[in-house]
Design an enzyme around this catalytic site. Structure first.
Site, PDB file in Angstrom:
ATOM      1  N   ARG A 129       0.950  -1.135   0.251  1.00 46.30           N
ATOM      2  CA  ARG A 129      -0.255  -0.164  -0.176  1.00 46.30           C
ATOM      3  C   ARG A 129       1.272   1.170   0.317  1.00 46.30           C
ATOM      4  NH1 ARG A 129      -2.893  -3.983   2.419  1.00 46.30           N
ATOM      5  NH2 ARG A 129      -4.865  -4.196   1.377  1.00 46.30           N
ATOM      6  N   HIS A 189      -1.024  -2.291  -4.059  1.00 47.39           N
ATOM      7  CA  HIS A 189      -0.400  -3.344  -5.214  1.00 47.39           C
ATOM      8  C   HIS A 189      -0.238  -2.212  -6.509  1.00 47.39           C
ATOM      9  CE1 HIS A 189       0.253  -6.508  -2.614  1.00 47.39           C
ATOM     10  NE2 HIS A 189      -1.779  -6.873  -2.949  1.00 47.39           N
ATOM     11  N   HIS A 223       2.435 -12.618  -4.851  1.00 45.95           N
ATOM     12  CA  HIS A 223       1.359 -12.833  -3.725  1.00 45.95           C
ATOM     13  C   HIS A 223       0.819 -14.045  -3.719  1.00 45.95           C
ATOM     14  CE1 HIS A 223      -2.005 -11.341  -1.475  1.00 45.95           C
ATOM     15  NE2 HIS A 223      -1.974 -10.227  -1.540  1.00 45.95           N
ATOM     16  N   ASP A 238      -1.835  -9.141   9.299  1.00 43.82           N
ATOM     17  CA  ASP A 238      -1.586  -8.428   7.324  1.00 43.82           C
ATOM     18  C   ASP A 238      -1.111  -7.970   7.883  1.00 43.82           C
ATOM     19  OD1 ASP A 238      -2.384  -8.647   5.235  1.00 43.82           O
ATOM     20  OD2 ASP A 238      -4.552  -7.238   5.527  1.00 43.82           O
ATOM     21  N   GLU A 268       5.147 -12.392   1.634  1.00 45.33           N
ATOM     22  CA  GLU A 268       5.606 -11.916   0.060  1.00 45.33           C
ATOM     23  C   GLU A 268       6.206 -11.136   1.232  1.00 45.33           C
ATOM     24  OE1 GLU A 268       1.403  -9.265  -0.210  1.00 45.33           O
ATOM     25  OE2 GLU A 268       0.260 -10.754   1.153  1.00 45.33           O
TER      26      GLU A 268
HETATM   27  C1  GLA Z   1      -4.026  -7.770  -0.588  1.00 44.45           C
HETATM   28  C2  GLA Z   1      -3.027  -7.361   0.536  1.00 44.45           C
HETATM   29  C3  GLA Z   1      -2.759  -8.326   1.497  1.00 44.45           C
HETATM   30  C4  GLA Z   1      -4.280  -8.398   1.960  1.00 44.45           C
HETATM   31  C5  GLA Z   1      -5.577  -8.330   1.794  1.00 44.45           C
HETATM   32  C6  GLA Z   1      -6.361  -7.856   2.239  1.00 44.45           C
HETATM   33  O1  GLA Z   1      -4.395  -9.663  -1.056  1.00 44.45           O
HETATM   34  O2  GLA Z   1      -2.505  -8.088  -0.707  1.00 44.45           O
HETATM   35  O3  GLA Z   1      -1.905  -8.821   2.582  1.00 44.45           O
HETATM   36  O4  GLA Z   1      -3.991  -6.477   2.999  1.00 44.45           O
HETATM   37  O5  GLA Z   1      -5.456  -6.939   0.313  1.00 44.45           O
HETATM   38  O6  GLA Z   1      -8.201  -7.814   1.468  1.00 44.45           O
END
Ligand code: GLA
Length: 339
Positions: free
Chosen positions: A78, A103, A174, A247, A305
């Site tokens: 982000r 992303h 991912h 996360d 990741e």
């Molecule tokens: C993306 C991000 C994850 C997570 C999801 C949430 O996939 O890469 O780390 O934050 O969104 O939906």
């Protein structure tokens, strides 16, 4: 080996490349440079596919809100406000998660056709020309991703790139792993994880790091001693409550920077990287219909990741994802499987 992986709506043929080496077999598609499957034996020699994914390229094109197997770029994770500075110029990306960039916005590298540049039995290299101004980033960039299977069950993902202007390059993969096999959908939370990292990045309610690097000591974020992922995931602890479970980014402290284990099958995966951070996402929002129609739901696969810390473009005190014009960007991550 090369096979058809479906035809895209514009008539483009997508391909699936199979590579073998080090005791494992993997497939990769040129649509989005996705990692589609990784076939790994268990302790009794039974082979399972340990990554989540779809049956054809159109599955990845239309169904992949969760970025299953995706090559993510130019910038993984982000960016607050979808905007930041390079050389005193404000760069504006397209926000795609509230006001923020996730992303790199709606036109990610995982939605492009990549071009095959090299294939051998154990490796495949794909190329993407990212045009001047792509996603809002400066410069025209040549990007290469190589998937290679090497001795001792190693899946290596190698990124190379060069841009003709100062820009950001911070690519990741991912994939969601389920070492029991992607079809054993209730197994992921019982798998054990080790993350040696001593610090993680707490985020605000929008998943943007607050800037703090917080010690894992005495918190549910402490994975320095192996524990089942599901053990502490529901602990009342603000960072877990904000993100709906794990996360978060951890510092990469040593090699390997994460080990995932499935006690039932005996499969293990050790992650090594030259990146400074690793985002561990426990699939808290996973909701896809995957290979063979298997529904992948809540916490049924986990992503590890490797990348620069999230929103590092706003934190000069952290390792920086900027590259200079003409500078060679190179990064490698190895997922080493054993059984
Ligand atoms: C993306 C991000 C994850 C997570 C999801 C949430 O996939 O890469 O780390 O934050 O969104 O939906």
């Amino acid at each position: 080996m090369k096979a058809s992986f479906g035809i895209l709506p514009d008539g483009t043929q997508a391909n699936l490349y199979t590579i073998t080496g080090g005791g494992i077999t993997a497939t990769v598609t040129d649509f989005g440079a996705h990692l589609v499957s990784v076939l790994v034996p268990d302790r009794d020699g039974n082979v399972s596919d340990v990554v989540l994914g779809f049956d054809d390229a159109n599955g990845y094109r239309t169904g992949n809100g969760g970025y299953l197997g995706a090559t993510v770029g130019r910038n993984a994770n982000r960016i607050k406000g979808a905007s930041f500075m390079i050389d005193d110029v404000r760069i504006r990306l397209t926000p795609n998660e509230g006001e923020n960039s996730l992303h790199s916005g709606p036109n990610g590298f995982h939605l492009r056709m990549w071009e095959l540049v090299r294939q051998r039995e154990n490796l495949v290299t794909l190329h993407l020309l990212s045009p001047q101004g792509d996603q809002g980033f400066p410069g025209k960039a040549d990007i290469y991703v190589t998937y290679a299977l090497e001795k001792g069950g190693q899946l290596k993902i190698i990124y190379d790139g060069v841009c003709d202007r100062d820009t950001v390059l911070n690519l990741t993969n991912h994939s969601y792993f389920n070492l029991a096999g992607q079809e054993k959908t209730d197994a992921a939370m019982g798998q054990e994880l080790i993350i040696p990292g001593r610090f993680f990045n707490p985020d605000d309610a929008e998943n943007i790091p607050t800037g703090e690097l917080r010690s894992v000591e005495g918190t549910p974020m402490d994975f320095r001693i192996p524990k089942a992922i599901g053990r502490d995931i529901n602990t009342p602890y603000e960072p877990l409550e904000f993100q709906g479970g794990y996360d978060h980014n951890w510092e990469v402290f040593c090699t390997p920077c994460a080990i995932l284990r499935d006690p039932d099958s005996g499969r293990e995966m050790a992650v090594s990287t030259d990146c400074p951070g690793i985002q561990f996402y426990a699939g808290n929002f996973l909701n896809e219909t995957g290979k063979g129609g298997i529904p992948y739901g809540y916490r049924q696969g986990v992503a590890l990741e490797t990348q620069f810390y999230p929103d590092s473009v706003h934190h000069p005190e952290w390792p920086q994802p900027f590259v200079k014009a003409g500078q060679h960007y190179h990064s490698e991550t190895t997922y080493k499987f054993s059984w």
